[in-house]
Design an enzyme around this catalytic site. Structure first.
Site, PDB file in Angstrom:
ATOM      1  N   THR A  65       0.809  -1.216   0.000  1.00 29.08           N
ATOM      2  CA  THR A  65       0.000   0.000   0.000  1.00 29.08           C
ATOM      3  C   THR A  65       0.850   1.278   0.000  1.00 29.08           C
ATOM      4  O   THR A  65       0.321   2.361  -0.229  1.00 29.08           O
ATOM      5  CB  THR A  65      -0.942   0.028   1.222  1.00 29.08           C
ATOM      6  OG1 THR A  65      -0.168  -0.097   2.422  1.00 29.08           O
ATOM      7  CG2 THR A  65      -1.956  -1.107   1.135  1.00 29.08           C
ATOM      8  N   GLY A  66       2.164   1.176   0.250  1.00 31.48           N
ATOM      9  CA  GLY A  66       3.042   2.340   0.207  1.00 31.48           C
ATOM     10  C   GLY A  66       3.364   2.745  -1.219  1.00 31.48           C
ATOM     11  O   GLY A  66       3.001   2.055  -2.181  1.00 31.48           O
ATOM     12  N   GLU A  91      20.947   9.677   4.899  1.00 30.91           N
ATOM     13  CA  GLU A  91      21.173   9.560   3.464  1.00 30.91           C
ATOM     14  C   GLU A  91      22.626   9.792   3.077  1.00 30.91           C
ATOM     15  O   GLU A  91      23.159   9.120   2.188  1.00 30.91           O
ATOM     16  CB  GLU A  91      20.273  10.560   2.728  1.00 30.91           C
ATOM     17  CG  GLU A  91      20.103  10.288   1.252  1.00 30.91           C
ATOM     18  CD  GLU A  91      19.161   9.135   0.970  1.00 30.91           C
ATOM     19  OE1 GLU A  91      18.997   8.805  -0.215  1.00 30.91           O
ATOM     20  OE2 GLU A  91      18.575   8.572   1.918  1.00 30.91           O
ATOM     21  N   SER A 108       9.249  11.937  -3.765  1.00 35.68           N
ATOM     22  CA  SER A 108       8.776  10.550  -3.787  1.00 35.68           C
ATOM     23  C   SER A 108       9.762   9.621  -3.115  1.00 35.68           C
ATOM     24  O   SER A 108       9.392   8.522  -2.683  1.00 35.68           O
ATOM     25  CB  SER A 108       8.509  10.088  -5.221  1.00 35.68           C
ATOM     26  OG  SER A 108       9.672  10.221  -6.024  1.00 35.68           O
ATOM     27  N   THR A 145      12.031   6.186  -8.156  1.00 34.92           N
ATOM     28  CA  THR A 145      11.118   5.102  -7.804  1.00 34.92           C
ATOM     29  C   THR A 145      11.041   4.022  -8.878  1.00 34.92           C
ATOM     30  O   THR A 145      10.447   2.970  -8.644  1.00 34.92           O
ATOM     31  CB  THR A 145       9.696   5.616  -7.486  1.00 34.92           C
ATOM     32  OG1 THR A 145       9.119   6.193  -8.648  1.00 34.92           O
ATOM     33  CG2 THR A 145       9.727   6.620  -6.348  1.00 34.92           C
ATOM     34  N   ARG A 155      16.710  17.522  -0.136  1.00 37.04           N
ATOM     35  CA  ARG A 155      15.380  17.243  -0.669  1.00 37.04           C
ATOM     36  C   ARG A 155      14.896  18.487  -1.405  1.00 37.04           C
ATOM     37  O   ARG A 155      14.944  19.600  -0.869  1.00 37.04           O
ATOM     38  CB  ARG A 155      14.414  16.898   0.461  1.00 37.04           C
ATOM     39  CG  ARG A 155      13.065  16.387  -0.016  1.00 37.04           C
ATOM     40  CD  ARG A 155      13.164  14.968  -0.551  1.00 37.04           C
ATOM     41  NE  ARG A 155      13.412  14.000   0.514  1.00 37.04           N
ATOM     42  CZ  ARG A 155      13.768  12.736   0.308  1.00 37.04           C
ATOM     43  NH1 ARG A 155      13.936  12.293  -0.927  1.00 37.04           N
ATOM     44  NH2 ARG A 155      13.973  11.921   1.311  1.00 37.04           N
ATOM     45  N   HIS A 159      16.084  11.856  -9.102  1.00 36.62           N
ATOM     46  CA  HIS A 159      17.207  12.321  -8.288  1.00 36.62           C
ATOM     47  C   HIS A 159      18.341  12.771  -9.205  1.00 36.62           C
ATOM     48  O   HIS A 159      18.765  12.012 -10.098  1.00 36.62           O
ATOM     49  CB  HIS A 159      17.730  11.209  -7.391  1.00 36.62           C
ATOM     50  CG  HIS A 159      16.828  10.839  -6.255  1.00 36.62           C
ATOM     51  ND1 HIS A 159      15.659  11.511  -5.962  1.00 36.62           N
ATOM     52  CD2 HIS A 159      16.944   9.854  -5.311  1.00 36.62           C
ATOM     53  CE1 HIS A 159      15.093  10.950  -4.895  1.00 36.62           C
ATOM     54  NE2 HIS A 159      15.857   9.950  -4.486  1.00 36.62           N
ATOM     55  N   CYS A 178      18.473   4.611  -3.333  1.00 31.23           N
ATOM     56  CA  CYS A 178      18.073   5.191  -4.621  1.00 31.23           C
ATOM     57  C   CYS A 178      19.009   6.309  -5.073  1.00 31.23           C
ATOM     58  O   CYS A 178      19.248   6.473  -6.274  1.00 31.23           O
ATOM     59  CB  CYS A 178      16.638   5.707  -4.543  1.00 31.23           C
ATOM     60  SG  CYS A 178      16.328   6.892  -3.220  1.00 31.23           S
TER      61      CYS A 178
END
Length: 360
Positions: free
Chosen positions: A12-13, A209, A186, A336, A243, A250, A157
């Site tokens: 669901t994410g 990160e 995202s 993503t 961010r 990215h 990512c």
């Protein structure tokens, strides 16, 4: 070919939703089970995500009808699948326990989570770069006491824009890297609707990160020794991660020094020629051109180029000499797709191709 039955844990994410979308028409894989927290369990998937579906296309019809399982009921989930993708929001120890429990049912796990990325016998894979690291799976199976089950991880990512660009240049002796990443919302599982504070804003802090960006490339560039992945000792990497108010994509601004400085022409030639296992084997999700250099002075741009090669290619641009380092350039990846769900799907294709994922 007969399709593999696939489960998505954390369905669901945002990343789970990407998995559901990517696998809707996949030639090898079919989603047969979706799992999430007990809050969503028992509902049809389309109902469970109705208020938080992150994309402008509808929930795939077949997946939408699946009843969401409780991710904690590992046995019930694993009876219906050949392997699973895992993308959950839990603390590290809980993720390790969950992924090992799934693997011990003889169900392979391809993880989007960071928890197992540094487990010595878990391969952390960018398929075009370190497909040979899958050989540690045999040692992991001995540790877990499994014949088939194992865990393979997808790396952070943000590193998947610049690590691919640097990999073809490693034999010139990369000594120092300075990188600043400008990361889409995202990557935090957010949209502008759910995170309006990011509109017209830049946040200079993304927890954990920078450490991941400095250390995980060394594991990707490491070697397999005695059933473990041993990280590379060099190069030295300094990272800053910000961010930015972008939905997807990215960007990394890279400066690099070499022991033996290549020419710019040679760097571009290396990028154009580079291929990995997915291209050699023509895997379904593999980009035909993994690395693409763009000559325009204002490219790559997030909005224009993030979907290059269906979001699975890496775009590079603005190569020029640097006054402190040898060169600087800019890279872009879709966080993503290549950086999360798409990269994990390509990893699963790699593992199937190498014989690590059988049908149950």
């Amino acid at each position: 070919m007969k399709k593999y039955r696939v489960g998505i844990v954390g369905a669901t994410g945002m990343v789970g939703q990407r998995f559901v979308s990517l696998l809707d028409q996949h030639p090898w894989f079919e989603v047969t089970a979706v799992a999430a927290s007990s809050r969503s369990a028992g509902q049809p998937y389309a109902q469970a995500v109705a208020q938080r579906w992150a994309f402008d296309w509808p929930v795939p019809a077949k997946a939408g009808k699946l009843i969401v399982k409780d991710a904690a009921d590992v046995e019930a989930l694993c009876r219906e699948v050949d392997f699973v993708f895992c993308a959950v929001d839990m603390d590290k120890q809980a993720i390790i326990a969950l992924e090992e429990a799934i693997a011990k049912t003889e169900t392979p796990v391809i993880s989007n989570n960071s928890a197992n990325r540094w487990t010595p016998d878990v391969p952390t894979i960018i398929p075009e770069i370190n497909s040979d690291h899958t050989q540690v799976i045999e040692a992991q199976r001995k540790r877990l006491g499994t014949q088939v089950g194992f865990i393979a991880a997808k790396p952070n990512c943000s590193i998947q824009s610049y690590v691919p660009a640097l990999t073809p240049l490693r034999d010139f002796g990369i000594e120092q890297i300075s990188v600043c990443t400008y990361q889409a919302i995202s990557g935090a599982g957010k949209t502008f609707q759910t995170w309006p504070e990011m509109i017209d804003n830049v946040n200079p802090y993304i927890g954990g990160e920078e450490e991941k960006s400095e250390q995980e490339p060394l594991r990707i560039w490491g070697r397999v020794e005695n059933g473990q992945v041993v990280k590379a000792e060099k190069p030295l990497i300094s990272a800053q991660c910000l961010r930015v108010p972008v939905s997807d994509g990215h960007i990394a601004a890279v400066s690099v020094s070499f022991r033996e400085k290549p020419s710019m022409e040679e760097m571009k030639r290396r990028w154009a020629a580079y291929q990995g296992y997915p291209q050699e084997k023509n895997l379904p999700s593999a980009p035909r051109q993994f690395l693409t250099y763009m000559e325009e002075p204002d490219r790559p741009q997030t909005k224009l180029d993030r979907n290059h090669e269906n979001g699975m290619g890496i775009c590079i641009g603005r190569l020029r000499e640097d006054v402190l380092f040898d060169y600087r350039f800019v890279c872009l990846s879709h966080n993503t797709l290549r950086g999360a769900a798409g990269g994990a799907v390509l990893t699963a294709e790699l593992l199937v191709s190498q014989g690590y994922i059988p049908y149950k």
